[in-house]
Design an enzyme around this catalytic site. Sequence first.
Site, mmCIF file in Angstrom:
data_model
loop_
_atom_site.group_PDB
_atom_site.id
_atom_site.type_symbol
_atom_site.label_atom_id
_atom_site.label_comp_id
_atom_site.label_asym_id
_atom_site.label_seq_id
_atom_site.Cartn_x
_atom_site.Cartn_y
_atom_site.Cartn_z
ATOM 1 N N GLU A 28 -12.440 4.504 -12.043
ATOM 2 C CA GLU A 28 -11.298 4.093 -11.226
ATOM 3 C C GLU A 28 -10.776 2.793 -11.826
ATOM 4 O O GLU A 28 -11.099 1.710 -11.368
ATOM 5 C CB GLU A 28 -11.727 3.933 -9.754
ATOM 6 N N GLU A 46 -5.372 -6.030 -14.269
ATOM 7 C CA GLU A 46 -6.798 -6.232 -14.527
ATOM 8 C C GLU A 46 -7.225 -5.719 -15.900
ATOM 9 O O GLU A 46 -8.344 -5.952 -16.331
ATOM 10 C CB GLU A 46 -7.689 -5.623 -13.430
#
Length: 530
Positions: A262, A271
């Site tokens: 994920e 990120e």
Amino acid sequence: MHTHSMNNTLPVDNHSFTVASITLLESNPPNVVSGPLSAVFGSGSGFPELQFLVESVGQQFLGFDLRTTQLFRLGECQSLCVSEGSETVKEKTYSKGITIQFKDEEESSSFHGAFEQWKSKVVIQGSRLPNGTVSSSKSKFDDKIEASSAKMYFHYYGQLLHQQNMMQDYVRTGSYYAAVMENQADFAGRVVVDVGAGSGILSLFAAQAGAKHVYAVEASEMADYAQKLIAGNPSLGQRITVIKGKVEDVELPEKADILISEPMGTLLINERMLESYVIARDRFLVPNGKMFPTVGRIHMAPFSDEYLFIEIANKSLFWQQQNYYGVDLTALHGTAFQGYFSQPVVDAFDPRLLVAPSISHVINFTTVKEEDLYEINIPLKFTASVGTRIHGLACWFDVLFDGSTVQRWLTTAPGAPTTHWYQLRCVLSQPIYVMQGQVITGHLHMIAHSAQSYTINLTLSAKMWGPGAEQGGILQTSSCKFDLKEPYYRISQPQAYPMAQDQQPYQDLKHPSLADFVQQSSNDSDVQIL
């Protein structure tokens, strides 16, 4: 790993430990050698090494070269030791691995401490490691990401609170569970690697679907909690190995048939975990192996939201005070104004705020190169469906799990059930005016930075209406720079927006198959595929 003759003498500067047993993983089935055994660190061969001896006869039967060896904790009293292969079978070189069973946790901790101490004497410069990667003394992750950002990132995801927040996103977790269980044929009897495993929940799903073995790779302290959760589900946990470390650095004893992860952040790419997902693909996945998710799409459309624009503009009114305790603050008003507009807005918005059909940019995780994610430039072209003031660009994403049995989409679109990703809007400090049918052009340019996020440059342009427009026109253009790392979380209670009777639900409600949109993309200038 290398095997020594039985009559080798031990180095003088050795450091010895007693282990209960070791299991040789390369034999089929794995061969358990019961102890007591001595594990001895030394450098008698001219390089740091680890040797195992049968205590009863004082014979040495196994040796590891620490220059190409890694050690991972599997539990309080068990560890995995993996070394670059030196055995050649039919012109192929294989890595070797053993599991080590210690008599107690104290012995395990001491052994790990000694391993790190001896390992630190090794300076690896460009030595080739298993899976075709080249290791240097500094990891690839560390080269790209500043230490302070990495520390905060792994600290954040090392907390159960934040794992719970994601697990309680039932759209997210339910979609993953459905994607795995609907496609058990892709998991049954297969080796799975869970990239950035977090709590280990996806590893447990893969085990439920019949995976032969799952390697759960997690760099944060959450790896210890994952180990605990997996141990609490022994019927599944016996087929799951938690490996604490970054996917850029760890070594695995075998290749994966399927990756599950994920890796999605805000706007899909925040990120920068997609890069780790791609690196894991290149290092661990067998050719033509599966990836869950398989494809991601970023969707974009211009929006009009007067209330949001005024809210952001009003934040800087504080700096318009000319007599703040006798001080004139107005010199900083312009800087503050731009500062507030540099924050992307994260919230759930009404899809009726969109003023043109969306376009999409496709990232195929099975083929995209890591370097392609360093800079993403998306040309924009929309046709306004109403006359209005455009305040910026709204963005969301979806991902496809391209299973052999069922193709399942997970979407974060406005109007769909809200997820913990919400949606994202880049608000322009200078809105642009459009009439119905007017063409809006521009680009969305995203550049990765070392704080694990992206700098976003947005430009939107529209041809002016009025005298002179038909002669080629004058462009009204608005540009803004945003830092995806520092969004404005404008989230209260997520609202379920009622739809007008004649209004279609959000764009792309009926998702195409992977084959559909790969085929369409060759004829569709609005879809970009990496």
